[in-house]
Design an enzyme around this catalytic site. Structure first.
Site, PDB file in Angstrom:
ATOM      1  N   ASN A 114       0.804  -1.226   0.000  1.00 50.08           N
ATOM      2  CA  ASN A 114       0.000   0.000   0.000  1.00 50.08           C
ATOM      3  C   ASN A 114       0.842   1.282   0.000  1.00 50.08           C
ATOM      4  O   ASN A 114       0.482   2.292   0.589  1.00 50.08           O
ATOM      5  CB  ASN A 114      -1.012  -0.024   1.153  1.00 50.08           C
ATOM      6  CG  ASN A 114      -0.352  -0.168   2.503  1.00 50.08           C
ATOM      7  OD1 ASN A 114       0.859  -0.301   2.590  1.00 50.08           O
ATOM      8  ND2 ASN A 114      -1.143  -0.139   3.559  1.00 50.08           N
ATOM      9  N   HIS A 117       4.102   3.836   4.583  1.00 48.35           N
ATOM     10  CA  HIS A 117       3.810   3.696   6.005  1.00 48.35           C
ATOM     11  C   HIS A 117       3.650   5.087   6.603  1.00 48.35           C
ATOM     12  O   HIS A 117       4.312   6.026   6.166  1.00 48.35           O
ATOM     13  CB  HIS A 117       4.975   2.984   6.713  1.00 48.35           C
ATOM     14  CG  HIS A 117       4.882   3.044   8.208  1.00 48.35           C
ATOM     15  ND1 HIS A 117       4.070   2.205   8.930  1.00 48.35           N
ATOM     16  CD2 HIS A 117       5.461   3.883   9.113  1.00 48.35           C
ATOM     17  CE1 HIS A 117       4.164   2.510  10.215  1.00 48.35           C
ATOM     18  NE2 HIS A 117       5.000   3.530  10.357  1.00 48.35           N
TER      19      HIS A 117
HETATM   20  P1  GDP Z   1      -1.264   1.026   8.702  1.00 52.83           P
HETATM   21  O1  GDP Z   1      -0.984   1.664  10.039  1.00 52.83           O
HETATM   22  O2  GDP Z   1      -2.331   1.763   7.919  1.00 52.83           O
HETATM   23  O3  GDP Z   1      -0.011   0.812   7.877  1.00 52.83           O
HETATM   24  O4  GDP Z   1      -1.905  -0.405   8.973  1.00 52.83           O
HETATM   25  P2  GDP Z   1      -1.561  -1.577  10.020  1.00 52.83           P
HETATM   26  O5  GDP Z   1      -0.625  -1.094  11.091  1.00 52.83           O
HETATM   27  O6  GDP Z   1      -2.856  -2.177  10.435  1.00 52.83           O
HETATM   28  O7  GDP Z   1      -0.815  -2.666   9.122  1.00 52.83           O
HETATM   29  C1  GDP Z   1       0.550  -2.540   8.793  1.00 52.83           C
HETATM   30  C2  GDP Z   1       0.727  -2.942   7.358  1.00 52.83           C
HETATM   31  O8  GDP Z   1       0.426  -4.336   7.217  1.00 52.83           O
HETATM   32  C3  GDP Z   1      -0.217  -2.273   6.358  1.00 52.83           C
HETATM   33  O9  GDP Z   1       0.224  -1.000   5.962  1.00 52.83           O
HETATM   34  C4  GDP Z   1      -0.226  -3.260   5.211  1.00 52.83           C
HETATM   35  O10 GDP Z   1       0.983  -3.149   4.431  1.00 52.83           O
HETATM   36  C5  GDP Z   1      -0.176  -4.586   5.951  1.00 52.83           C
HETATM   37  N1  GDP Z   1      -1.519  -5.157   6.199  1.00 52.83           N
HETATM   38  C6  GDP Z   1      -2.458  -4.702   7.072  1.00 52.83           C
HETATM   39  N2  GDP Z   1      -3.554  -5.489   7.066  1.00 52.83           N
HETATM   40  C7  GDP Z   1      -3.294  -6.479   6.181  1.00 52.83           C
HETATM   41  C8  GDP Z   1      -4.034  -7.628   5.731  1.00 52.83           C
HETATM   42  O11 GDP Z   1      -5.163  -7.888   6.170  1.00 52.83           O
HETATM   43  N3  GDP Z   1      -3.422  -8.420   4.801  1.00 52.83           N
HETATM   44  C9  GDP Z   1      -2.165  -8.156   4.312  1.00 52.83           C
HETATM   45  N4  GDP Z   1      -1.641  -8.990   3.387  1.00 52.83           N
HETATM   46  N5  GDP Z   1      -1.450  -7.090   4.709  1.00 52.83           N
HETATM   47  C10 GDP Z   1      -1.998  -6.263   5.625  1.00 52.83           C
END
Ligand code: GDP
Length: 142
Positions: A114, A117
């Site tokens: 995505n 970060h």
């Molecule tokens: P952020 O703070 O928006 O980056 O989100 P999070 O801390 O929840 O997750 C960290 C990173 O893990 C995200 O930016 C995505 O790259 C990855 N990620 C989060 N949720 C998922 C998921 O359900 N599946 C996969 N494959 N990657 C995920």
């Protein structure tokens, strides 16, 4: 410094696709100052440490593999209300839910890949900034 900085990474997918320049331009236009920046590559161990909070999640191993798969750009961004304002600029974690015009809407390839970060709290912004940068590499500490 709490409240004034956030830590971003331009993730390997966005870097590989040559989107570093356009993303930095959006960051600049949104009024953030870059107070530290480096091109680097996370080892598996570093990626595991950075994302340790997600260790129990089913996507953890795949995320660690992806984040250590190639170069990234890490940067400390400085602005009033940096954490919240940057989260608004990047959009939702899942690009399908991200608002039009956000970095993730424009440059994400998938939920995992995505594009960028952004720290999720002032506390984590400080921890993550220390993860990447020594004090003499940061204008916010000079
Ligand atoms: P952020 O703070 O928006 O980056 O989100 P999070 O801390 O929840 O997750 C960290 C990173 O893990 C995200 O930016 C995505 O790259 C990855 N990620 C989060 N949720 C998922 C998921 O359900 N599946 C996969 N494959 N990657 C995920």
């Amino acid at each position: 410094m709490a409240g004034k900085i956030t830590l971003t990474m331009i993730k390997p997918g966005a870097f590989r696709k040559g989107n570093t320049g356009p993303i930095l331009s959006m960051i600049n236009e949104a009024g953030f100052r870059i107070s530290a920046m480096k091109l680097t590559r996370l080892s598996t161990r570093q990626a595991e440490k950075f994302y340790a909070i997600h260790r129990s999640k089913p996507f953890y191993e795949s995320l660690v593999d992806f984040m250590s798969s190639g170069p990234i750009v890490a940067a400390i961004l400085e602005k009033e209300n940096a954490v919240d304002d940057y989260r608004k600029l990047i959009g939702e974690t899942n690009p399908e839910n991200a608002e039009e015009g956000t970095i993730r809407k424009l440059y994400a390839e998938s939920l995992q890949m995505n594009a960028v970060h952004g720290s999720d709290s002032d506390e984590n912004a400080l921890i993550e900034s220390d993860f990447f940068f020594a004090k003499n590499e940061r204008t916010d500490c000079m």
